[in-house]
Design a protein around this motif. Sequence first.
Motif, mmCIF file in Angstrom:
data_model
loop_
_atom_site.group_PDB
_atom_site.id
_atom_site.type_symbol
_atom_site.label_atom_id
_atom_site.label_comp_id
_atom_site.label_asym_id
_atom_site.label_seq_id
_atom_site.Cartn_x
_atom_site.Cartn_y
_atom_site.Cartn_z
ATOM 1 N N ARG A 149 0.795 -1.231 0.000
ATOM 2 C CA ARG A 149 0.000 0.000 0.000
ATOM 3 C C ARG A 149 0.822 1.274 0.000
ATOM 4 N NH1 ARG A 149 -4.229 0.580 4.649
ATOM 5 N NH2 ARG A 149 -3.541 2.673 5.104
ATOM 6 N N SER A 184 2.791 1.936 -3.480
ATOM 7 C CA SER A 184 2.101 2.407 -4.687
ATOM 8 C C SER A 184 1.655 3.842 -4.521
ATOM 9 C CB SER A 184 0.916 1.506 -4.985
ATOM 10 O OG SER A 184 -0.119 1.740 -4.059
ATOM 11 N N LYS A 185 1.207 4.180 -3.326
ATOM 12 C CA LYS A 185 0.753 5.549 -3.129
ATOM 13 C C LYS A 185 1.934 6.509 -3.250
ATOM 14 C CE LYS A 185 -2.715 7.680 -0.277
ATOM 15 N NZ LYS A 185 -3.557 7.553 0.867
ATOM 16 N N LEU A 244 4.699 6.041 -4.874
ATOM 17 C CA LEU A 244 5.166 6.138 -6.251
ATOM 18 C C LEU A 244 4.286 7.062 -7.069
ATOM 19 C CD1 LEU A 244 6.336 2.604 -7.276
ATOM 20 C CD2 LEU A 244 7.551 4.723 -7.612
ATOM 21 N N LEU A 245 2.977 6.967 -6.823
ATOM 22 C CA LEU A 245 2.073 7.845 -7.563
ATOM 23 C C LEU A 245 2.347 9.293 -7.210
ATOM 24 C CD1 LEU A 245 -0.212 7.750 -9.571
ATOM 25 C CD2 LEU A 245 -1.815 7.720 -7.699
ATOM 26 N N MET A 260 3.463 12.268 -9.707
ATOM 27 C CA MET A 260 2.771 13.540 -9.859
ATOM 28 C C MET A 260 3.684 14.701 -9.521
ATOM 29 S SD MET A 260 -1.131 12.906 -8.796
ATOM 30 C CE MET A 260 -0.828 13.341 -7.137
ATOM 31 N N THR A 307 5.866 15.397 -12.518
ATOM 32 C CA THR A 307 5.182 16.080 -13.607
ATOM 33 C C THR A 307 4.831 17.501 -13.214
ATOM 34 O OG1 THR A 307 3.322 14.786 -12.822
ATOM 35 C CG2 THR A 307 4.145 14.289 -15.004
ATOM 36 N N VAL A 321 7.572 19.830 -13.974
ATOM 37 C CA VAL A 321 7.600 20.246 -15.374
ATOM 38 C C VAL A 321 6.692 21.458 -15.579
ATOM 39 C CG1 VAL A 321 6.979 19.516 -17.700
ATOM 40 C CG2 VAL A 321 8.140 17.951 -16.199
ATOM 41 N N CYS A 322 5.577 21.455 -14.836
ATOM 42 C CA CYS A 322 4.639 22.559 -15.023
ATOM 43 C C CYS A 322 5.239 23.877 -14.562
ATOM 44 C CB CYS A 322 3.356 22.309 -14.241
ATOM 45 S SG CYS A 322 2.436 20.908 -14.861
ATOM 46 N N GLY A 363 6.105 26.945 -16.852
ATOM 47 C CA GLY A 363 5.279 28.078 -17.218
ATOM 48 C C GLY A 363 3.827 27.725 -17.388
ATOM 49 N N CYS A 364 2.997 28.694 -17.128
ATOM 50 C CA CYS A 364 1.597 28.556 -17.479
ATOM 51 C C CYS A 364 1.544 28.981 -18.929
ATOM 52 C CB CYS A 364 0.754 29.497 -16.633
ATOM 53 S SG CYS A 364 1.380 29.749 -14.965
ATOM 54 N N TRP A 365 1.563 28.020 -19.819
ATOM 55 C CA TRP A 365 1.819 28.346 -21.205
ATOM 56 C C TRP A 365 0.755 29.245 -21.816
ATOM 57 C CZ3 TRP A 365 2.364 23.666 -18.867
ATOM 58 C CH2 TRP A 365 3.642 23.118 -18.886
ATOM 59 N N ASP A 366 -0.477 29.001 -21.368
ATOM 60 C CA ASP A 366 -1.545 29.720 -22.038
ATOM 61 C C ASP A 366 -1.990 30.974 -21.331
ATOM 62 O OD1 ASP A 366 -2.432 26.794 -23.308
ATOM 63 O OD2 ASP A 366 -2.754 28.602 -24.497
ATOM 64 N N ARG A 367 -1.267 31.313 -20.270
ATOM 65 C CA ARG A 367 -1.741 32.466 -19.521
ATOM 66 C C ARG A 367 -1.482 33.713 -20.313
ATOM 67 N NH1 ARG A 367 0.070 36.186 -16.802
ATOM 68 N NH2 ARG A 367 2.216 35.445 -16.887
ATOM 69 N N ARG A 408 -1.381 26.723 -26.329
ATOM 70 C CA ARG A 408 0.076 26.679 -26.255
ATOM 71 C C ARG A 408 0.586 25.651 -25.267
ATOM 72 N NH1 ARG A 408 0.181 32.479 -27.246
ATOM 73 N NH2 ARG A 408 0.034 32.862 -25.031
ATOM 74 N N THR A 409 -0.304 25.099 -24.483
ATOM 75 C CA THR A 409 0.144 24.090 -23.532
ATOM 76 C C THR A 409 0.466 22.813 -24.284
ATOM 77 O OG1 THR A 409 -1.369 25.057 -21.965
ATOM 78 C CG2 THR A 409 -0.520 22.900 -21.430
ATOM 79 N N ARG A 468 -8.160 3.783 -8.311
ATOM 80 C CA ARG A 468 -7.585 2.951 -7.270
ATOM 81 C C ARG A 468 -8.641 2.386 -6.346
ATOM 82 N NH1 ARG A 468 -2.360 4.313 -5.450
ATOM 83 N NH2 ARG A 468 -3.140 4.384 -3.328
ATOM 84 N N MET A 510 -1.696 -0.669 -6.834
ATOM 85 C CA MET A 510 -0.354 -0.493 -7.381
ATOM 86 C C MET A 510 -0.389 -0.636 -8.892
ATOM 87 S SD MET A 510 3.109 -1.903 -5.914
ATOM 88 C CE MET A 510 3.134 -3.620 -6.267
ATOM 89 N N THR A 518 -1.248 2.510 -10.681
ATOM 90 C CA THR A 518 -0.137 3.441 -10.847
ATOM 91 C C THR A 518 0.802 2.995 -11.944
ATOM 92 O OG1 THR A 518 -0.236 3.592 -8.463
ATOM 93 C CG2 THR A 518 1.569 4.703 -9.567
ATOM 94 N N SER A 523 -7.589 35.149 -17.441
ATOM 95 C CA SER A 523 -6.280 34.880 -18.024
ATOM 96 C C SER A 523 -6.294 33.885 -19.167
ATOM 97 C CB SER A 523 -5.342 34.343 -16.951
ATOM 98 O OG SER A 523 -5.173 35.277 -15.949
ATOM 99 N N PHE A 524 -7.264 32.998 -19.204
ATOM 100 C CA PHE A 524 -7.190 31.936 -20.191
ATOM 101 C C PHE A 524 -8.320 31.946 -21.184
ATOM 102 C CE2 PHE A 524 -3.766 29.222 -18.722
ATOM 103 C CZ PHE A 524 -3.515 29.768 -17.480
ATOM 104 N N THR A 579 -2.651 27.953 -13.774
ATOM 105 C CA THR A 579 -1.744 27.225 -14.655
ATOM 106 C C THR A 579 -2.439 26.694 -15.892
ATOM 107 O OG1 THR A 579 -0.838 26.440 -12.574
ATOM 108 C CG2 THR A 579 0.123 25.573 -14.566
#
Lengths: 412, 370, 539
Positions: free
Chosen positions: A3, A6-7, A9-10, A14, A17, A20-21, A24-28, B119-120, B138, B309, B312, C339-340, C451
């Motif tokens: 348990r 897996s949590k 790892l998720l 997240m 990722t 990565v965000c 930039g807020c690309w579309d702002r 653009r995203t 899950r 799991m 995920t 904004s969007f 965002t």
Amino acid sequence: MKRPVSKWLLCLLMFCTSIVCLTGCWDRQEIESRALILGMAIDEAPPSEQNSDAHSTHLSTPPSVKNKLIRLTAQIAVPGRVPLGPGTGGTGGGGAGDSASMPVWVVQVVGHTLDDALNNLQQEIADPKTLIHLRIIIVSEAIARQGLDDINDYLRRNPEVRRSTWLLVSDVEAAKFMNVAPPLERVPTLYLLGMIEKSTEMGKFPGDDIGQYWSDQSKWGQNAFLPHISIRGENNILIRGLAYFRDNRMIGATKPIEIGVYMAIKGMDPAGYSALLQVPPLGIVMTSTMARESKINVKIRDGKPAATLKIHLEARLVEKEAEHVKVSSPESLRLVEERLSSIVKESAENLLTRLQKDKSDIVGFGEYVRAYKSSFWRNNIHEKSDWEDLFSRMPIEVVVDSSVRRIGLKND
Amino acid sequence: MNRSTPTGQITPLQTQAIVISSIVGIGVLTFPTYMAQAADSGGPLVTLLGIVFSCISLIPLSLVGRRFPKENIVVYSGKLIGKWPTLLFCFTLILMFLLVTGGIVRETAEAISLIVLPRTPPEITAIMLLSLTALSARRNIIKFSYIHTFYLPFILVPGLIILIGSLRNADYLNLLPFTGIHPKNVISGALTIMGLFQVSFILAMVIPHMSKPQKALNCSFWSIACAGALYLFIVTASTAVFGAEEMKEMVYPTLELARSSSISVSGLQRVDGIFIIVWVLTVFTTLISTYYISLYLIGRIFDLQDHRMLATFLIPFVFIVSLIPQDFFQLYDSMNLISIVGLCLTFGYPLLLYIISFIQKGVRGNETTG
Amino acid sequence: MSSWKQIFETYKAGKHEPVESRMTPGTTVQLASPSLEDKLEAIHSFLGESDDLIVRRFRVFGEIEAAAIFMASVVDHILIHEAILKPLMNIPPQLNFKVIDLKELPDVLLKDCLLVTGGMKETEAEKLLNSIMQGSTVLLIDGAPESLVLQTRKIEKRGIEQPQTEQVIRGAREGFVEVLETNLSLLRGRLQSNDLRIKISPIGRRTRSRVAVCYIEGIVNPQLVDEALSRLSKIDTDAIIDAGYIEQFIEDHPMSPFPQIQSTERPDKTAAALIEGRVAIMVDNSPFALIIPTVFAQFYQTLDDYTERFMIASLIRMVRLIALIFSLITPALYVSVISFNPELLPTDFAVAVAGGRAGVPFPAFIEVLIIEVSMEVLREATIRLPQMIGGALSIVGVLVIGQAAVSAGFCSPITVVIVALTTIGSFATPAYNAAIALRMLRFPLIFLAGTFGLYGVMIGLILIVNHLLSLESFGVPYVAPIVPGSWQGIKDSLMRGPLWWIPNRPSYLHPVNKRRQAKKTAKSPMDSAFKGPTRKENP
């Protein structure tokens, strides 16, 4: 243990990722840093203006478009000049209370195609252009007669353009409309837009925005039309009639009263036109139409389509010119009705004859044939021009019937 | 806290909610175009045909599930046709639904990129959607049913409001003739609809946990009818407002329909904002269903206690699948291909099971929980 | 009383051991020696270091040496001398010429002389010490092995006032106080049913706060009581200062922002909850009662809803629900639209909004965050200010600062309106803990909106709703009665159905007795009047 792993790892996934965000807020794009193009006017540009081509999309002009140059006049909303709320100025920047300066900015560029011109436009203005609030596009008659295919193609592909935008054909230079500044409205494009929309509400014009135009254009059994406008004086805009098209090219235009006739043929409500009638015993009277109904029937006679058009109008007496004659009995109302019906029938027949001559079926008789006589359609019509030919030869019978029931507050 | 899957608690109403909200998904955006291409103004009739076919194709599944009320499909399929054919079928199903999940994610990311967030990078949109799906998939099947039951009114009601608002511009003539002028591809149109409805396979996962499994057939009819009614309404409204010829040139007719809809003459413009919100919701419910089918099957084959799991770990695989199509046309062609294959599986496999169970009349389900 | 110097010397020289370690672990020390001095010495050795322990020696019936031991700060002195010392110092007439064995003396005293309402015999040292701490008087008699424990507890408390956190327009003006007995009396006064069961026991090693679990036998689901008692029995901690501590120990999902146990200061609300089939937990020294299980729908319902008529109550409930939703999504929606997706605004408004924002240096996202954080700081500040300054500051804060910020070009006027709407929305939520949860969740939504725009808001909302859907409170799904659907429950969740329309208790509580109202309860008195006198109504 399964348990937590897996949590965890998720969560890790997240987290990575979301890092990565952080790039930039690309579309702002703040609303005040967008160049909101509210209205566009497209004219032909003489080849002499070739020099002002900003070359933002090509180095050397391909020969097929070398002589084809359009001039785009765009009206861009200037944030800060249009106040929020009644009258009082906005915050920071922008002249509050400076009524002489227009709250929009008019920019002119040339280009070979619509997107080319828009890119040239972008070269000249700071903020990124956006068409999300584009409400009015005005095209000069010259361009309309040459064909609107390329313009429509760009507008259709662009996801920002709404189908409720109005496409108008002007008989003078379209760019003039971008400078019209009537006193009633702060933003000129919105005045134009309001005018068109309110005339639709008043029953003076069919609801023919660009979406409807495209739909009509695609249908095989119908041809499209657009509002035809003009300028009177300095700041007044006039609706001159319908510009009817065939194959995305403008063929001809009607008079304003013929808009009413067209709407009567289609049975569109609300009804907003008045008719000036000469009724022999009563003199000149004016009636105002309240409601319209119409019924179109198509039959196939001898392998050819024939249509019957029944129009019914509800009207009201609004003015009587001659004082000494009284309108005081049902019979006099019947006279008015007869005269109204015959005038409308005549105008309808004239309009239809003209349309048939120009092979432009803006009423959509073809759609009726396609809907009700589908086997005929399937066998005989293999492309749109087939119907246009058939339409030009189709006998149309017009029957008009009107009722004048009310006379207003004066009793004679 | 009790983490094992409880049984017998999903009511028939919840089952219907699950199936309906799974079916109403990404296809809503593009399918009127296919219908118009199939039969001009006969699009609605083709849709109706497809719906009827889908109803029929769900019958073997409900019947065989009803026959083995407490066992899941892996177990009773094993009893009927043996272990290895079951494994073969199930693995193909798992693979297929994972591909479908990836395809749906890609389609959604493309649509969002075009309409809402130009653009995203679409990969980010896809990852967000996938993470959301993984987090939600899950849970056990009871919570899964809660999700669908809760979201169903939020999908149906705004959808209906938008559709009714768009009827302002409808023209009756566009719908005639009912059978279309050139109904060239009626069968392929109906198959497209069936392909969109094949997520109803989720019913197989739900039947073992229903409180009244004998109502499975009833539920399947009503849910396909309800989802089908919505689809029918959409295609009829689109055809009436735009006309078949115009629709053939549009990529996202439902979006344009929402854009042109207005509730009153001058107010509430651009209802497509609400449309986008509702649409993300419908896609989400479909996604967790398709993903859940795969997870459930893998869980049952390997007899896992729960599939958290797994939920995920399969995400990167699905993400990579969503990146494979290179452009717009490839995407839709491959999705069509997968749905044809899927149709054979989701219809043929339960049919096979049902026929065999009929033959082997002695084999019936026991009361053991799935 | 010794001087401070002496206290200091004694403290330095002494060994600092807790009482527990002086007792041999594993055995129960019995204070069974008949000798008074032995017993006194034993007790002194355990408790002698506190100077408010009082040992009152006296003679029972003029002959037998005895001592009363109590803590001066927690006893009712008047009770001690009226009900204990006075009757013991004189022989009651019925015992005048009897010979009583010393070993039986405690029993005789208890039954014939002592006037205290609560009394029992005890020999176990730990229990004697605990009872002294709780305010009982321990009576040690020379020659008798057993000691008597007599209840003389009196603690200062405040009077019953209107509850500060839950004000209603129409309802009782009584709220719970810090003393458990008073609270229980308020509750029993409202529920005079034979089936109301109250189980009391202390939790917390050092505070030994008494915790009472109340439920109505025959209505409540026995499994619920089971679960509650089992979770309470697993708590092992030093201190239970407030009911909130108990809440945090027994809730299902500690990591969730949403509260799964409702706390209330009102006895009428507690009584209503018990009748529905819930369990109430009350803690000594805390004016808050905990009600389990809890569903989300309870957070926008108040007692007012039930004391008013149903149409008014339904409309107001819907207003509260809208306020709740506003307080969650309004800033996020504003950021995403500005904004969007400005295409969602009507064109003239869009142009004007752009004008309003023209001078502002920040993007909408940052601006909203700054104003929201300032608002939170302001709100936190006003809680701690005394009433008079607090009221003025809120007006000053909102109007002047907001207006000044707009004029300075720091933010746009629309942002101020949006943030004000959000704040007011969160105040309209009756339950403080739920309102905080939604306030907190606003910020991640603003981030997502800043965002990814509307798409981000949607993803965030779906995440929150999924979380809500998976929460459970003591076995009851958090989003009941909406999911799993129950028509009966929905009549009372989004709107408040009229009383005659909801004859059953909420089904998600699985009550043993489902019906709370007679089937033929008439909608209006006229109904039964017109139906004639022969109609009999079922009890």
